[in-house]
Scaffold this motif. Structure first.
Motif, PDB file in Angstrom:
ATOM      1  N   ILE A   1       0.841  -1.201   0.000  1.00  0.00           N
ATOM      2  CA  ILE A   1       0.000   0.000   0.000  1.00  0.00           C
ATOM      3  C   ILE A   1       0.874   1.248   0.000  1.00  0.00           C
ATOM      4  CG2 ILE A   1      -1.708   1.312   1.305  1.00  0.00           C
ATOM      5  CD1 ILE A   1      -2.739  -1.243  -0.133  1.00  0.00           C
ATOM      6  N   SER A   2       1.950   1.211   0.755  1.00  0.00           N
ATOM      7  CA  SER A   2       2.869   2.359   0.784  1.00  0.00           C
ATOM      8  C   SER A   2       3.439   2.633  -0.601  1.00  0.00           C
ATOM      9  CB  SER A   2       4.002   2.096   1.783  1.00  0.00           C
ATOM     10  OG  SER A   2       3.503   1.960   3.098  1.00  0.00           O
ATOM     11  N   LYS A   3       3.796   1.580  -1.310  1.00  0.00           N
ATOM     12  CA  LYS A   3       4.328   1.760  -2.657  1.00  0.00           C
ATOM     13  C   LYS A   3       3.248   2.267  -3.604  1.00  0.00           C
ATOM     14  CE  LYS A   3       7.546   1.606  -5.748  1.00  0.00           C
ATOM     15  NZ  LYS A   3       8.749   2.461  -5.638  1.00  0.00           N
ATOM     16  N   PHE A   4       2.037   1.769  -3.482  1.00  0.00           N
ATOM     17  CA  PHE A   4       0.922   2.225  -4.312  1.00  0.00           C
ATOM     18  C   PHE A   4       0.708   3.732  -4.145  1.00  0.00           C
ATOM     19  CE2 PHE A   4      -3.474   2.958  -5.455  1.00  0.00           C
ATOM     20  CZ  PHE A   4      -3.691   2.120  -6.547  1.00  0.00           C
ATOM     21  N   ILE A   5       0.736   4.196  -2.900  1.00  0.00           N
ATOM     22  CA  ILE A   5       0.557   5.620  -2.619  1.00  0.00           C
ATOM     23  C   ILE A   5       1.698   6.429  -3.226  1.00  0.00           C
ATOM     24  CG2 ILE A   5       0.482   7.358  -0.787  1.00  0.00           C
ATOM     25  CD1 ILE A   5      -0.754   5.119   0.996  1.00  0.00           C
TER      26      ILE A   5
ATOM     27  N   ARG B   1       1.310   9.486  -6.097  1.00  0.00           N
ATOM     28  CA  ARG B   1       1.763  10.867  -5.928  1.00  0.00           C
ATOM     29  C   ARG B   1       2.436  11.425  -7.195  1.00  0.00           C
ATOM     30  NH1 ARG B   1       4.611   9.562  -0.858  1.00  0.00           N
ATOM     31  NH2 ARG B   1       3.102   9.657   0.849  1.00  0.00           N
ATOM     32  N   LYS B   2       2.992  10.539  -7.997  1.00  0.00           N
ATOM     33  CA  LYS B   2       3.736  10.971  -9.179  1.00  0.00           C
ATOM     34  C   LYS B   2       2.828  11.310 -10.359  1.00  0.00           C
ATOM     35  CE  LYS B   2       7.716   8.081  -7.946  1.00  0.00           C
ATOM     36  NZ  LYS B   2       8.595   6.959  -8.381  1.00  0.00           N
ATOM     37  N   GLN B   3       1.549  10.982 -10.267  1.00  0.00           N
ATOM     38  CA  GLN B   3       0.647  11.170 -11.395  1.00  0.00           C
ATOM     39  C   GLN B   3       0.202  12.626 -11.495  1.00  0.00           C
ATOM     40  OE1 GLN B   3       0.565   8.496 -13.292  1.00  0.00           O
ATOM     41  NE2 GLN B   3       1.747   7.519 -11.644  1.00  0.00           N
ATOM     42  N   THR B   4       0.248  13.170 -12.719  1.00  0.00           N
ATOM     43  CA  THR B   4      -0.066  14.593 -12.923  1.00  0.00           C
ATOM     44  C   THR B   4      -1.150  14.830 -13.965  1.00  0.00           C
ATOM     45  OG1 THR B   4       1.713  14.769 -14.570  1.00  0.00           O
ATOM     46  CG2 THR B   4       2.264  15.310 -12.270  1.00  0.00           C
TER      47      THR B   4
ATOM     48  N   CYS C   1      -4.947   8.573 -14.290  1.00  0.00           N
ATOM     49  CA  CYS C   1      -4.024   8.581 -13.146  1.00  0.00           C
ATOM     50  C   CYS C   1      -4.069   7.252 -12.395  1.00  0.00           C
ATOM     51  CB  CYS C   1      -4.381   9.722 -12.194  1.00  0.00           C
ATOM     52  SG  CYS C   1      -3.904  11.370 -12.764  1.00  0.00           S
ATOM     53  N   LEU C   2      -5.280   6.761 -12.148  1.00  0.00           N
ATOM     54  CA  LEU C   2      -5.404   5.499 -11.429  1.00  0.00           C
ATOM     55  C   LEU C   2      -4.893   4.349 -12.284  1.00  0.00           C
ATOM     56  CD1 LEU C   2      -6.277   3.961  -8.932  1.00  0.00           C
ATOM     57  CD2 LEU C   2      -8.598   3.857  -9.861  1.00  0.00           C
ATOM     58  N   LYS C   3      -5.165   4.416 -13.572  1.00  0.00           N
ATOM     59  CA  LYS C   3      -4.699   3.367 -14.472  1.00  0.00           C
ATOM     60  C   LYS C   3      -3.179   3.310 -14.511  1.00  0.00           C
ATOM     61  CE  LYS C   3      -5.415   4.027 -18.838  1.00  0.00           C
ATOM     62  NZ  LYS C   3      -6.164   4.201 -20.106  1.00  0.00           N
ATOM     63  N   GLU C   4      -2.528   4.456 -14.612  1.00  0.00           N
ATOM     64  CA  GLU C   4      -1.068   4.487 -14.638  1.00  0.00           C
ATOM     65  C   GLU C   4      -0.478   4.068 -13.297  1.00  0.00           C
ATOM     66  OE1 GLU C   4       1.181   5.009 -17.136  1.00  0.00           O
ATOM     67  OE2 GLU C   4      -0.653   4.728 -18.321  1.00  0.00           O
ATOM     68  N   THR C   5      -1.156   4.428 -12.217  1.00  0.00           N
ATOM     69  CA  THR C   5      -0.708   3.997 -10.895  1.00  0.00           C
ATOM     70  C   THR C   5      -0.726   2.480 -10.794  1.00  0.00           C
ATOM     71  OG1 THR C   5      -1.538   6.028  -9.847  1.00  0.00           O
ATOM     72  CG2 THR C   5      -1.153   4.119  -8.411  1.00  0.00           C
TER      73      THR C   5
ATOM     74  N   ASP D   1      -6.932  13.096  -2.311  1.00  0.00           N
ATOM     75  CA  ASP D   1      -6.818  12.549  -0.955  1.00  0.00           C
ATOM     76  C   ASP D   1      -5.846  11.380  -0.923  1.00  0.00           C
ATOM     77  OD1 ASP D   1      -8.535  14.368   0.123  1.00  0.00           O
ATOM     78  OD2 ASP D   1     -10.247  13.019   0.303  1.00  0.00           O
ATOM     79  N   ILE D   2      -5.912  10.509  -1.931  1.00  0.00           N
ATOM     80  CA  ILE D   2      -4.983   9.377  -1.993  1.00  0.00           C
ATOM     81  C   ILE D   2      -3.545   9.881  -2.071  1.00  0.00           C
ATOM     82  CG2 ILE D   2      -4.273   7.345  -3.329  1.00  0.00           C
ATOM     83  CD1 ILE D   2      -7.014   7.081  -1.964  1.00  0.00           C
ATOM     84  N   GLN D   3      -3.315  10.936  -2.860  1.00  0.00           N
ATOM     85  CA  GLN D   3      -1.963  11.484  -3.008  1.00  0.00           C
ATOM     86  C   GLN D   3      -1.447  12.118  -1.723  1.00  0.00           C
ATOM     87  OE1 GLN D   3      -2.790  13.934  -6.561  1.00  0.00           O
ATOM     88  NE2 GLN D   3      -1.310  12.661  -7.670  1.00  0.00           N
ATOM     89  N   LYS D   4      -2.363  12.517  -0.843  1.00  0.00           N
ATOM     90  CA  LYS D   4      -1.967  13.127   0.433  1.00  0.00           C
ATOM     91  C   LYS D   4      -1.681  12.080   1.510  1.00  0.00           C
ATOM     92  CE  LYS D   4      -4.719  17.313  -0.366  1.00  0.00           C
ATOM     93  NZ  LYS D   4      -5.926  18.063   0.073  1.00  0.00           N
ATOM     94  N   TRP D   5      -2.086  10.852   1.255  1.00  0.00           N
ATOM     95  CA  TRP D   5      -1.870   9.803   2.245  1.00  0.00           C
ATOM     96  C   TRP D   5      -0.388   9.597   2.516  1.00  0.00           C
ATOM     97  CZ3 TRP D   5      -5.435   5.112   0.626  1.00  0.00           C
ATOM     98  CH2 TRP D   5      -6.755   5.398   1.032  1.00  0.00           C
TER      99      TRP D   5
END
Length: 398
Positions: A285-289, A293-296, A303-307, A350-354
């Motif tokens: 989960i830490s790696k997923f987050i 964060r890198k998605q722009t 963004c979710l697909k690339e993540t 919110d996910i990017q702020k986690w």
């Protein structure tokens, strides 16, 4: 109970591992109210440069309504079976998993028509499907795991787990729930049938006499082959119409209320979660987050697909194939975002702020590195070890 068509868009892409290696992936975006959903399936790597030649992972998203009650089903199926010694292709496991895609949700929906107790209905559906369909139509050494998340009327989740795929639910960047792997490394599953490294034999009575199984610490060995999953659909030779088979089709069920803090669910096969050094769901989960964060992009679905794509690449290549020497395996993932009244943009922000549990840990920050075991400056191929190869025990000598 009537089905609700679930619209989705699909694309075929590749995960570039190295200059000389890539693995084809199938990506899907699904359209369900109040959710953002992406799935990805891809072969693993047989060696550092060679993708596996078979695909046994399947995913499915379906929805239905009955008496104004809505049911959404998200499922990951991971087939397994013997390996053909000439072609190196697996035989039959993909057929069981593929059959699950339509058959098991249909059985669940049919059972729910006459049984409003969802937990009981799920157990009945799995066991009935196995007895009346999978064992009957696949009387050989092939089978499939199944991990299903059922969303009931947008208020409750029912998680049914059969095998070693896993569902993980996240609140505020931390794991709030995860399924328990049903495999022979699990002490509870060993205790269920009374085996251990000190008491490795298990005998069942069948119409053809007694059959012996042997526990080797990670797998249960039968006369035909060995198996790491302790619960599955199919796997006839581990059941043999016995009243007390070692391998069950009875899933473990969890009921979870949906809260506003619950934002992300990941359901994935063991090709994602499996590793040899004890990494836990919190690491993943830490790696997923970190990747999120890198998605722009301004398109949140992209963004979710690339993540998901980069996360799966990291799982099958970085920590599983190079540094930590795990076996090659197919990988499948469904990522489900619970919007809870937010827009998709607000949800992803919110996910990017986690902050993940291991946000600053070197274990997570370490990306693709060159593997050089013998110090000659060359990258080394890693050995492929199946999780369910042909049995190597000679039962005639026991």
């Amino acid at each position: 109970m009537s089905d609700i068509p679930v619209k989705f868009s699909e694309e075929i892409d590749v995960i570039s591992i190295l200059d000389s290696s890539s693995s084809q992936v199938t990506l899907r975006n699904y359209d369900l109210s109040g959710l953002i959903i992406v799935s990805i399936t891809t072969p693993g790597l047989e060696t550092l440069y060679k993708p596996l030649e078979y695909m046994e992972d399947f995913v499915n998203v379906s929805s239905s309504v009955s008496k104004n009650v809505k049911y959404d089903i998200f499922a990951v199926y991971d087939g397994h079976g013997g390996i053909d010694p000439k072609s190196r292709l697996k035989k039959g496991g993909h057929e069981v998993a593929k059959e699950c895609v339509n058959y098991l949700p249909a059985m669940i929906k049919e059972t729910l028509k006459s049984n409003n107790d969802i937990e009981t209905a799920l157990v009945e559906s799995f066991e009935k499907a196995d007895k009346e369909h999978f064992i009957k139509n696949f009387p050989e050494n092939v089978g499939s795991t199944a991990t299903i998340v059922l969303r009931h009327n947008n208020t409750t989740l029912y998680v049914a787990n059969l095998g070693d795929s896993r569902a993980v639910i996240c609140d505020d960047g931390k794991v709030s729930f995860e399924t328990e792997d049903c495999n022979w490394s699990n002490p509870k599953e060993q205790e269920r049938i009374g085996i251990s490294t000190k008491n490795s034999n298990y005998i069942i009575k069948t119409k053809d006499g007694e059959k012996k199984f042997i526990f080797n610490g990670k797998h249960l060995n039968g006369e035909k082959w060995n198996l790491s999953a302790s619960r599955s659909l199919g796997d006839y030779h581990f059941k043999l119409d016995s009243e007390k088979p070692p391998v069950l089709a009875r899933p473990k069920i969890n009921k979870i209320s949906i809260s506003n803090n619950m934002k992300l669910i990941l359901i994935a096969s063991d090709g994602i979660w499996g590793n040899d050094i004890g990494m836990e769901s919190e690491h993943f989960i830490s790696k997923f987050i970190q990747i999120a964060r890198k998605q722009t992009s301004t398109d949140v679905d992209d963004c979710l697909k690339e993540t998901c794509k980069e996360f799966v690449k990291w799982c099958i290549m970085d920590h599983l194939k190079l540094e930590f020497k795990n076996h090659g395996d197919n990988a499948s993932l469904i990522a489900i975002g619970l919007l809870n009244g937010q827009t998709k943009q607000q949800w992803f922000q919110d996910i990017q702020k986690w902050k993940g549990t291991y946000d600053n840990d070197d274990l997570i920050l370490k990306d693709l590195v060159q593997n050089d075991d013998d110090g000659d400056g060359d990258q080394e191929d890693s050995n492929y070890v199946s999780d369910s190869e042909s049995c190597t025990i000679d039962f005639t000598q026991i």
